[in-house]
Design a protein around this motif. Structure first.
Motif, mmCIF file in Angstrom:
data_model
loop_
_atom_site.group_PDB
_atom_site.id
_atom_site.type_symbol
_atom_site.label_atom_id
_atom_site.label_comp_id
_atom_site.label_asym_id
_atom_site.label_seq_id
_atom_site.Cartn_x
_atom_site.Cartn_y
_atom_site.Cartn_z
ATOM 1 N N UNK A 62 -3.884 4.655 1.644
ATOM 2 C CA UNK A 62 -3.409 3.498 2.421
ATOM 3 C C UNK A 62 -3.556 2.211 1.619
ATOM 4 N N UNK A 63 -4.676 2.077 0.903
ATOM 5 C CA UNK A 63 -4.880 0.880 0.086
ATOM 6 C C UNK A 63 -3.924 0.870 -1.101
ATOM 7 N N UNK A 64 -3.749 2.019 -1.746
ATOM 8 C CA UNK A 64 -2.833 2.112 -2.891
ATOM 9 C C UNK A 64 -1.403 1.753 -2.480
ATOM 10 N N UNK A 65 -1.030 2.133 -1.260
ATOM 11 C CA UNK A 65 0.330 1.852 -0.768
ATOM 12 C C UNK A 65 0.586 0.355 -0.611
ATOM 13 N N UNK A 66 -0.473 -0.424 -0.512
ATOM 14 C CA UNK A 66 -0.321 -1.891 -0.403
ATOM 15 C C UNK A 66 0.034 -2.523 -1.748
ATOM 16 N N UNK A 67 -0.100 -1.736 -2.819
ATOM 17 C CA UNK A 67 0.138 -2.248 -4.171
ATOM 18 C C UNK A 67 1.246 -1.428 -4.819
ATOM 19 N N UNK A 68 2.502 -1.903 -4.771
ATOM 20 C CA UNK A 68 3.634 -1.118 -5.277
ATOM 21 C C UNK A 68 3.535 -0.787 -6.763
ATOM 22 N N UNK A 69 2.703 -1.526 -7.487
ATOM 23 C CA UNK A 69 2.558 -1.256 -8.926
ATOM 24 C C UNK A 69 1.628 -0.071 -9.210
ATOM 25 N N UNK A 70 0.989 0.463 -8.156
ATOM 26 C CA UNK A 70 0.006 1.545 -8.329
ATOM 27 C C UNK A 70 0.603 2.903 -7.982
#
Length: 324
Positions: A62-70
């Motif tokens: 969920x946290x990774x999804x907030x960062x499109x570069x990840x």
């Protein structure tokens, strides 16, 4: 139209056109026009069988999804140290931008964590520690503190400081995992002071598993006619012990205490009256993503990040569940 007016009109058309072309040319040449840099993150998760681990992965995704570069890649080690070592080696070979690991055990995974760190890859150790200091950061709960809070609660359940009386069964997580030792040592700070609390049962590695705790508790129930409190190093084992006691018709005479506090699991069992209490053990995955991005952006981060805990009891379980 005279020649003077033609020149002025041509100038008026040409000026904006040149400006637009110049702007377009500048955009093409600027690096910002290129795609944002992609980061590939590898996470070696020890197992996905335990509900706390499922929540851990969910929070991290969920946290990774907030960062499109990840781009987050999770490898499930199937509760095996050799598989976890192989997954880590694979991440090193792929030259991940950051590597996360939640180790099955400390000693068996220290070497590969050091190897990744020495290869220049930021390495974040989550939940369970490894030996030494060859990693970027450790993120997790304070298991000694959580254990101590559980120990204080057990003293309260059995009569209070200086008056506590009762037989206590402790159900261990994995012997090779530092949190199990920390949760024991923390609880013992409070319990050892009480001469009226007697530990019964053998010290058995139940590996954090509900079924193993059930089998162990069945054995203890056969040989111990009086058990007052069960302290398990996580909620699934506390619940397994409860089920064994229920099958023996003795669950009403025993108080069960766990650790993890997942809303759909431990906290719900407290609300239902099956467990007397549990203590929130927060998952570190989301914080891991946040901290790794700080490192990749050139910021300094602390060597250790300690996540907070909270006690969940009959009087606040419903509110806790509703807020999570």
């Amino acid at each position: 139209m005279d020649s003077k007016r033609r020149i002025i009109t041509a100038s008026l058309i040409a000026a904006p056109l040149a400006g637009a072309l110049g702007t377009f040319s500048a955009l093409i040449s600027q690096p910002a026009f290129a795609q944002q840099k992609k980061y590939r993150f590898g996470f070696s998760q020890v197992t996905t069988v335990e509900p706390w681990r499922v929540q851990f992965n969910k929070d991290m995704k969920a946290e990774a999804a907030k960062h499109p570069e990840v781009e987050l890649i999770i490898a499930d080690a199937g509760d095996r140290t050799d598989k976890q070592n192989a997954d880590m080696e694979n991440f090193i070979t792929q030259k991940m931008d950051a590597i996360f690991i939640s180790p099955k055990e400390s000693a068996g995974l220290t070497g590969v964590v050091e190897k990744a760190f020495k290869a220049g890859i930021p390495v974040f150790v989550l939940d369970r520690e490894v030996n030494g200091e060859q990693f970027t950061q450790f993120i997790g709960g304070d298991n000694v503190q959580i254990g101590e809070e559980a120990g204080n609660f057990i003293v309260k359940l059995t009569g209070g400081p200086g008056k506590a009386q009762g037989n206590l069964v402790e159900i261990w997580g994995g012997f090779g995992a530092q949190p199990a030792h920390d949760r024991h040592d923390g609880a013992d700070k409070a319990i050892a002071k009480e001469k009226g609390i007697k530990r019964v049962g053998e010290r058995v590695d139940c590996d954090w598993k509900q079924d193993k705790a059930y089998d162990y508790m069945k054995t203890v129930l056969r040989v111990q006619p009086k058990i007052d409190v069960v302290y398990a190093h996580n909620d699934p084992m506390a619940y397994g012990a409860y089920l064994a006691a229920k099958d023996a018709g003795r669950e009403k005479n025993i108080k069960f205490v766990g650790i993890d506090g997942l809303p759909q699991e431990g906290a719900t069992w407290v609300e239902q009256g099956l467990l007397a209490g549990t203590f929130m053990y927060p998952t570190p995955g989301a914080e891991g993503i946040r901290q790794s991005l700080k490192v990749l952006h050139g910021d300094k981060v602390p060597k250790k990040v300690t996540l907070p805990t909270q006690g969940i009891f009959a009087d606040n379980a419903k509110q806790y569940i509703a807020s999570h």
